[in-house]
Design an enzyme around this catalytic site. Structure first.
Site, PDB file in Angstrom:
ATOM      1  N   LYS A  42       0.846  -1.191   0.000  1.00 16.71           N
ATOM      2  CA  LYS A  42       0.000   0.000   0.000  1.00 16.71           C
ATOM      3  C   LYS A  42       0.881   1.241   0.000  1.00 16.71           C
ATOM      4  CE  LYS A  42      -3.657   2.436   2.378  1.00 16.71           C
ATOM      5  NZ  LYS A  42      -4.746   2.355   3.346  1.00 16.71           N
TER       6      LYS A  42
ATOM      7  N   ARG B 180     -11.143   9.725   1.429  1.00 17.68           N
ATOM      8  CA  ARG B 180     -11.079  10.383   2.739  1.00 17.68           C
ATOM      9  C   ARG B 180     -12.283  11.311   2.915  1.00 17.68           C
ATOM     10  NH1 ARG B 180      -4.457  11.176   2.623  1.00 17.68           N
ATOM     11  NH2 ARG B 180      -4.012   8.943   2.659  1.00 17.68           N
TER      12      ARG B 180
ATOM     13  N   LYS C 140       0.850  10.252   5.353  1.00 14.94           N
ATOM     14  CA  LYS C 140       0.996   8.882   5.851  1.00 14.94           C
ATOM     15  C   LYS C 140       2.325   8.254   5.415  1.00 14.94           C
ATOM     16  CE  LYS C 140      -4.018   8.184   6.292  1.00 14.94           C
ATOM     17  NZ  LYS C 140      -5.149   7.238   6.194  1.00 14.94           N
TER      18      LYS C 140
ATOM     19  N   LYS D   5      -2.108  -1.459  -3.917  1.00 16.05           N
ATOM     20  CA  LYS D   5      -2.994  -0.304  -3.824  1.00 16.05           C
ATOM     21  C   LYS D   5      -2.199   0.980  -3.873  1.00 16.05           C
ATOM     22  CE  LYS D   5      -6.159   1.758  -0.576  1.00 16.05           C
ATOM     23  NZ  LYS D   5      -6.653   1.722   0.779  1.00 16.05           N
TER      24      LYS D   5
ATOM     25  N   SER E  86     -10.271   5.369  -4.979  1.00 17.34           N
ATOM     26  CA  SER E  86     -11.230   6.453  -5.185  1.00 17.34           C
ATOM     27  C   SER E  86     -10.758   7.489  -6.206  1.00 17.34           C
ATOM     28  CB  SER E  86     -11.515   7.127  -3.850  1.00 17.34           C
ATOM     29  OG  SER E  86     -10.316   7.594  -3.248  1.00 17.34           O
TER      30      SER E  86
ATOM     31  N   TYR F  45     -15.014   0.526  -7.280  1.00 15.95           N
ATOM     32  CA  TYR F  45     -16.313   1.181  -7.098  1.00 15.95           C
ATOM     33  C   TYR F  45     -17.188   0.984  -8.334  1.00 15.95           C
ATOM     34  CZ  TYR F  45     -13.693   3.134  -3.286  1.00 15.95           C
ATOM     35  OH  TYR F  45     -12.921   3.244  -2.160  1.00 15.95           O
TER      36      TYR F  45
HETATM   37  C1  PBG Z   1      -7.741   3.327   5.346  1.00 17.93           C
HETATM   38  C2  PBG Z   1      -7.981   3.204   3.899  1.00 17.93           C
HETATM   39  C3  PBG Z   1      -7.783   4.154   2.888  1.00 17.93           C
HETATM   40  C4  PBG Z   1      -8.284   3.592   1.723  1.00 17.93           C
HETATM   41  C5  PBG Z   1      -8.747   2.318   2.033  1.00 17.93           C
HETATM   42  N1  PBG Z   1      -8.532   2.093   3.374  1.00 17.93           N
HETATM   43  C6  PBG Z   1      -7.285   5.539   2.931  1.00 17.93           C
HETATM   44  C7  PBG Z   1      -5.935   5.855   3.364  1.00 17.93           C
HETATM   45  O1  PBG Z   1      -5.080   4.993   3.564  1.00 17.93           O
HETATM   46  O2  PBG Z   1      -5.714   7.044   3.566  1.00 17.93           O
HETATM   47  C8  PBG Z   1      -8.361   4.276   0.386  1.00 17.93           C
HETATM   48  C9  PBG Z   1      -9.328   3.707  -0.603  1.00 17.93           C
HETATM   49  C10 PBG Z   1      -9.629   4.587  -1.755  1.00 17.93           C
HETATM   50  O3  PBG Z   1      -9.023   5.655  -1.987  1.00 17.93           O
HETATM   51  O4  PBG Z   1     -10.558   4.214  -2.513  1.00 17.93           O
HETATM   52  N2  PBG Z   1      -6.514   3.144   5.824  1.00 17.93           N
END
Ligand code: PBG
Length: 331
Positions: A200, A210, A223, A254, A280, A319
């Site tokens: 990730k 978010r 992050k 991801k 997203s 999605y």
């Molecule tokens: C939570 C999480 C996130 C996403 C999935 N689980 C956001 C992040 O890490 O800030 C993002 C999914 C998306 O953008 O569709 N940790």
């Protein structure tokens, strides 16, 4: 693939008709390839649009059963639940994360009641419940690892108790897969699968998500001290190896489209069930262009999804899942 020299080989021969193209098509895309991420919110019999993700809504828990039946009818095997948590429930200790009656856990039970055939996946990370929007506890400005892992284990066990089939740790803390696997074994949940968000990245493509879960306002800083640097590929392979060695059953890359090389490497190196998350921001970009008439949204949707299959993925969190499944059903 090697060809005879021209003109003995004319690769266009096999592209001439739809029938010939179908015969030699390599990757396939079916609704069984999709995991559908859904957002749940408090309230009764309602839904509201997520403005940065046109076509995506947040639903109240009582409406999630109908969504599950819809997914099942379309041939989608799994859903992944994300909660929009009321800001008043966000605290420093994130206790709402392991409340057996929090939105996610209620949604898990609702789906399993309404449509037991659907596999329910969860997300494990503290960000929906954290007053500062981070996936881990923050102490003196640092995201602390080991105390966070203890909280994530409590969160995962609550999801297991609620009936989840697949736990999805997305937090990127060190040691969380092993800790979670051990706790699941100890507590009688040895059948529950872990789909680790092993690779990730610290990505700007999560922006609209978010908003969808109401974490944008809360998040301070970035992050980068826990998610992977987008420049790194070898590190992602090492994370996957580690998570598998700690007991992950499946792994995730991801975001998706900017990281197809990582998907391919993961599949080639490990051969385990490999998923990509078309996140997203990827969804929002395609929808924005489609709504402006700049691209053919349906065609780009399916092209983006088959790309994951070609890159070696077994499936994709998207999605687009219901829309794509409908398109595939209609040929
Ligand atoms: C939570 C999480 C996130 C996403 C999935 N689980 C956001 C992040 O890490 O800030 C993002 C999914 C998306 O953008 O569709 N940790």
């Amino acid at each position: 693939m090697t060809y005879a020299p021209f003109p003995y080989a004319r690769p266009r021969r096999l592209r001439r008709t739809a029938a010939l193209r179908a015969m030699v098509s390599e990757a396939t895309l079916t609704p069984a390839d999709f995991i559908w991420p859904v957002f749940v919110m408090a309230g009764k019999d309602a839904e509201e649009p997520v403005s940065s993700m046109p076509g995506v809504v947040r639903r109240t828990v009582d409406r999630i059963g109908a969504a599950a039946r819809e997914a099942h009818a379309l041939g989608i095997p799994a859903m992944c639940i994300f909660p929009y948590t009321d800001p008043t429930l966000k605290t420093e200790d994130c206790a709402e994360a392991w409340n057996p009656d929090n939105l996610s856990n209620r949604a898990i039970r609702e789906i399993k009641n309404a449509c037991p055939e659907i596999a329910v996946m969860t997300d494990i990370a503290l960000d929906p419940y954290n007053i500062n929007g981070h996936d881990g506890y923050v102490e003196d400005g640092e995201i602390v690892n080991d105390r966070t892992v203890e909280a994530l284990v409590k969160m995962g066990l609550a999801q297991a108790e609620a009936g989840a089939d697949i736990l999805g740790p997305s937090d990127m803390m060190d040691g969380r897969i092993g800790a979670l696997r051990e706790a699941l074994e100890d507590e009688g949940h040895s059948d529950i699968a872990i789909l680790s968000y092993a690779a990730k990245y610290a990505s700007a493509f999560y922006g609209p998500f978010r908003d969808a879960v109401g974490a944008s306002g809360a998040l301070t800083g970035d992050k980068k001290t826990y998610q992977i640097d987008p420049a790194n590929g070898n590190e992602a392979m090492a994370m996957i190896a580690r998570d598998l060695s700690e007991g992950a059953d499946m792994i995730m890359v991801k975001p998706g489209m900017p990281y197809l090389d990582i998907c391919r490497r993961a599949k080639d190196d490990f051969g385990v069930p490999t998923f990509a998350y078309q996140v997203s921001g990827e969804y929002a970009m395609q929808q924005a262009a489609a709504l402006n008439g700049w691209i053919d949204g349906d065609k780009v949707m399916l092209e983006s999804l088959i790309g994951f299959k070609r890159a070696g993925c077994d499936g994709v969190l998207t999605y687009f899942a219901p829309a794509a499944a409908r398109l595939l059903a209609n040929g």
